[in-house]
Design a protein around this motif. Structure first.
Motif, PDB file in Angstrom:
ATOM      1  N   ALA A 453      -2.458   6.001 -12.001  1.00  0.00           N
ATOM      2  CA  ALA A 453      -2.482   5.616 -10.585  1.00  0.00           C
ATOM      3  C   ALA A 453      -3.803   4.955 -10.207  1.00  0.00           C
ATOM      4  CB  ALA A 453      -2.228   6.859  -9.733  1.00  0.00           C
ATOM      5  N   PHE A 454      -4.920   5.444 -10.753  1.00  0.00           N
ATOM      6  CA  PHE A 454      -6.226   4.862 -10.404  1.00  0.00           C
ATOM      7  C   PHE A 454      -6.414   3.501 -11.075  1.00  0.00           C
ATOM      8  CE2 PHE A 454     -10.693   4.167 -11.400  1.00  0.00           C
ATOM      9  CZ  PHE A 454     -11.234   4.156 -10.120  1.00  0.00           C
ATOM     10  N   LEU A 455      -6.181   3.428 -12.388  1.00  0.00           N
ATOM     11  CA  LEU A 455      -6.478   2.205 -13.123  1.00  0.00           C
ATOM     12  C   LEU A 455      -5.552   1.058 -12.732  1.00  0.00           C
ATOM     13  CD1 LEU A 455      -7.207   3.601 -16.703  1.00  0.00           C
ATOM     14  CD2 LEU A 455      -8.856   2.867 -14.968  1.00  0.00           C
ATOM     15  N   HIS A 456      -4.263   1.338 -12.489  1.00  0.00           N
ATOM     16  CA  HIS A 456      -3.284   0.267 -12.230  1.00  0.00           C
ATOM     17  C   HIS A 456      -2.957   0.118 -10.749  1.00  0.00           C
ATOM     18  CE1 HIS A 456      -2.449  -0.407 -16.498  1.00  0.00           C
ATOM     19  NE2 HIS A 456      -2.532   0.923 -16.637  1.00  0.00           N
ATOM     20  N   ASP A 485       0.466   6.360  -5.363  1.00  0.00           N
ATOM     21  CA  ASP A 485      -0.694   5.579  -4.905  1.00  0.00           C
ATOM     22  C   ASP A 485      -0.191   4.406  -4.097  1.00  0.00           C
ATOM     23  OD1 ASP A 485      -0.820   2.869  -6.558  1.00  0.00           O
ATOM     24  OD2 ASP A 485      -0.225   4.436  -8.002  1.00  0.00           O
ATOM     25  N   ASN A 486      -1.089   3.886  -3.236  1.00  0.00           N
ATOM     26  CA  ASN A 486      -0.751   2.721  -2.398  1.00  0.00           C
ATOM     27  C   ASN A 486      -1.495   1.493  -2.876  1.00  0.00           C
ATOM     28  OD1 ASN A 486      -3.302   3.479  -1.693  1.00  0.00           O
ATOM     29  ND2 ASN A 486      -3.012   3.313   0.528  1.00  0.00           N
ATOM     30  N   GLY A 487      -1.637   1.426  -4.207  1.00  0.00           N
ATOM     31  CA  GLY A 487      -2.390   0.323  -4.791  1.00  0.00           C
ATOM     32  C   GLY A 487      -1.600  -0.948  -4.892  1.00  0.00           C
ATOM     33  N   THR A 488      -2.043  -1.803  -5.822  1.00  0.00           N
ATOM     34  CA  THR A 488      -1.475  -3.152  -5.942  1.00  0.00           C
ATOM     35  C   THR A 488      -0.081  -3.161  -6.538  1.00  0.00           C
ATOM     36  OG1 THR A 488      -2.542  -3.363  -8.106  1.00  0.00           O
ATOM     37  CG2 THR A 488      -3.752  -4.168  -6.181  1.00  0.00           C
ATOM     38  N   ASN A 537       2.113  -4.808  -4.407  1.00  0.00           N
ATOM     39  CA  ASN A 537       1.457  -4.732  -3.109  1.00  0.00           C
ATOM     40  C   ASN A 537       1.985  -3.590  -2.243  1.00  0.00           C
ATOM     41  OD1 ASN A 537      -0.120  -7.067  -3.713  1.00  0.00           O
ATOM     42  ND2 ASN A 537       1.629  -8.373  -3.108  1.00  0.00           N
ATOM     43  N   VAL A 538       2.738  -2.684  -2.822  1.00  0.00           N
ATOM     44  CA  VAL A 538       3.235  -1.523  -2.078  1.00  0.00           C
ATOM     45  C   VAL A 538       2.686  -0.243  -2.696  1.00  0.00           C
ATOM     46  CG1 VAL A 538       5.258  -0.199  -1.387  1.00  0.00           C
ATOM     47  CG2 VAL A 538       5.302  -2.700  -1.294  1.00  0.00           C
ATOM     48  N   GLY A 539       2.805  -0.110  -3.998  1.00  0.00           N
ATOM     49  CA  GLY A 539       2.302   1.083  -4.657  1.00  0.00           C
ATOM     50  C   GLY A 539       3.205   1.533  -5.801  1.00  0.00           C
ATOM     51  N   THR A 540       2.830   2.671  -6.358  1.00  0.00           N
ATOM     52  CA  THR A 540       3.537   3.204  -7.534  1.00  0.00           C
ATOM     53  C   THR A 540       3.802   4.692  -7.332  1.00  0.00           C
ATOM     54  OG1 THR A 540       2.451   1.597  -8.975  1.00  0.00           O
ATOM     55  CG2 THR A 540       3.455   3.540 -10.026  1.00  0.00           C
ATOM     56  N   ILE A 541       4.984   5.134  -7.765  1.00  0.00           N
ATOM     57  CA  ILE A 541       5.348   6.556  -7.702  1.00  0.00           C
ATOM     58  C   ILE A 541       5.737   6.998  -9.121  1.00  0.00           C
ATOM     59  CG2 ILE A 541       6.900   8.293  -6.770  1.00  0.00           C
ATOM     60  CD1 ILE A 541       7.296   6.512  -4.330  1.00  0.00           C
TER      61      ILE A 541
END
Length: 551
Positions: A453-456, A485-488, A537-541
């Motif tokens: 979650a942090f790296l990607h 996460d609400n990452g890329t 652009n939304v995130g990953t679960i």
């Protein structure tokens, strides 16, 4: 008997059952047929002897008629009556003349060995071949003849039949006529060949048997008349209660039918032999596929796979279907063991990797502990403290399972280190229900997920606002953990690469998502594992499903 039957091979049981329902009826029907044939042939032989005996009885009846007729001729002769009524026969010349007359008449009436003789009531001065005094006869015989209205029959053993009649005038009894029929004459009436051991008897009105003819000399045993060793044929004669009895030994009938009997037995034995061989062949053909299946079952799995039965695709019967199922089962067993072997190899590889990663941080853990006390910088001390705490939990004295609360502490320290290492300002929120904190989890199971979650996700974001959430809930006997996460986010290709552990970035911080999935399935089975969802652009679960472990 039951134990013997249970120990028999199926082929022999099948043959025995078929023989029971085929050979037994054949034997029974053949026995019935032979018995009926035996009875018919025996009756035919008895009928032949009965017809021959009937011919002899008819001859005796004719003889009796002849004897009766001859007696009547002598009794009714006026010359004889006249001579017996006068005293002429006391004169030698007159007696001689009368004797010549009687000789001519009697010789004309006699036939063969039969003979006629007169017994005069008056005293005779002379006696001849045809004349004698009735004083030679017993008083009982004379009384019986005088009182009888018909010719009287007397049987003398070993001599013959004697017929007696009387000659009377109107005023007195003149003489008694004797007509003798020797046994040889009776025997000649039965001129046919007797079966060996057979006997013909003349049975008089007193039921006394007199031997007439026999094939072999035998003494008559009265018990023989009712014995099962003889067949008895009887026929009545015309006079009084006299009859002829013929005794035929059963052995004589058997000897005549022996050839037919042996032929029938030989035919039945031959049929039984053919039937036994046919049943054995049929049973062999019917159980050949079963025997091949048993042979295959006694082979090891590799031999079964490497040497498949050539008939598997040729036959469509029940045994072939069982054989194909068995062959498929053997393949499944081999594939299962191959998978187990592969999984065991992977497990050992992971265990070796884990052991190496336990050894490497051990030195680092001791070094960091020393640095912590060597530098007075508080921030540096805090970072070193986080690293020491992280590796202390990571080592866990070699245990492969730790409390969920410990795993969560390790994640917190990991995220603190990542903030410092990348100088990245982001938030994280870890929420687990209290009932989960004292349950157990495989060590290093959540760290690779948080690292992913942090790296990607968070690392690639520009500016602030990044957030990682780790949420755990219990669903019956399962624990469901969400790492969000609400990452890329990630492209589908990148997502697939992470699942297959092909991305260099994914493997830099730990085991990788693929190894996590493999560890879960190795330990807990295929009902458990991970699911990864991501949108750009939304995130990953990342969803992790593991069983509840209280230890």
């Amino acid at each position: 008997m039951r134990t013997f039957f249970t120990r028999m091979q199926y082929r022999h049981k099948l043959a025995a059952i078929i023989l029971l329902f085929t050979l037994l009826p054949v034997i029974v029907l053949s026995t019935i047929y032979m018995y009926k044939s035996w009875k018919e042939q025996t009756e035919e032989l008895l009928n032949t002897n009965r017809n021959q005996l009937r011919t002899g009885v008819e001859e005796l009846n004719k003889l009796q008629a002849t004897v009766t007729s001859n007696l009547q001729l002598v009794q009714q002769s006026t010359v004889v009556q006249s001579a017996l009524s006068t005293n002429l026969y006391q004169d030698l010349s007159g007696f001689y003349t009368l004797n010549l007359y009687l000789r001519d008449m009697i010789q004309a009436l006699e036939n063969g060995n039969k003979s006629i003789k007169l017994y005069a009531s008056k005293d005779l001065s002379y006696q001849g071949m045809y004349f004698s005094s009735d004083t030679l006869l017993s008083s009982e015989l004379k009384s019986a003849v005088v009182s009888s209205e018909s010719p009287l029959l007397i049987i003398k053993e070993n001599d013959g039949l004697y017929f007696y009649g009387k000659i009377n005038s109107w005023s007195e009894e003149l003489a008694i006529v004797e007509y003798k029929v020797p046994y040889t004459v009776l025997s000649d009436s039965f001129s046919f060949n007797l079966p060996r051991g057979s006997i013909i008897h003349y049975v008089d009105h007193a039921n006394v048997s007199h031997l007439i003819k026999e094939n072999q000399p035998k003494s008559l045993d009265p018990a023989v008349l009712s014995s099962d060793d003889y067949y008895v044929i009887e026929m009545p004669l015309r006079w009084e209660k006299e009859r002829i009895r013929m005794l035929i030994p059963s052995a004589a009938i058997l000897s005549q039918l022996k050839a037919d009997l042996f032929l029938s037995i030989g035919a039945v034995a031959g049929l039984a032999l053919i039937l036994i061989l046919s049943v054995h062949f049929i049973a062999y053909q019917m159980t050949r596929r079963l025997y091949q299946l048993v042979v295959s079952m006694n082979m090891d799995v590799e031999s079964i796979i490497q040497n498949p039965d050539e008939q598997l695709g040729r036959w469509q019967d029940e045994f072939s279907r069982i054989h194909r199922k068995f062959y498929s089962l053997a393949q499944s067993i081999r594939n299962h063991y191959e998978r187990e072997s592969q999984l065991e190899g992977q497990k050992k590889s992971l265990e070796l990797q884990l052991l190496q990663e336990r050894i490497n941080p051990h030195f680092l853990y001791n070094t960091l502990s020393s640095l912590r006390w060597a530098f007075p910088d508080e921030r540096l001390k805090q970072i070193i403290f986080s690293m020491v705490k992280y590796y202390r939990i990571a080592l866990s004295r070699g245990h492969d399972r730790i409390l969920i609360s410990q795993e969560l502490d390790m994640i917190r320290e990991y995220l603190s280190l990542q903030r410092f290492a990348y100088d990245k300002d982001f938030d994280y929120d870890i929420r687990f229900t209290d009932d989960l904190l004292q349950l157990y989890i495989m060590k290093h199971l959540l760290q690779p997920a948080v690292e992913n979650a942090f790296l990607h996700g968070i690392k690639s974001m520009k500016g602030k606002g990044g957030k990682i959430e780790v949420v755990g809930v219990r669903s019956n006997e399962k624990i469901i953990i969400l790492v969000m996460d609400n990452g890329t986010g990630m492209e589908p290709e990148q997502l697939q690469a992470i699942l297959e552990d092909q991305d260099d970035v994914a493997s830099s911080g730990g085991y990788g998502i693929k190894n996590v999935r493999q560890r879960i399935q190795l330990v807990h089975g295929k009902d458990y594992g991970i699911q990864l969802e991501s949108e750009m652009n939304v995130g990953t679960i990342l969803t992790i499903t593991i069983p509840v472990m209280e230890r």
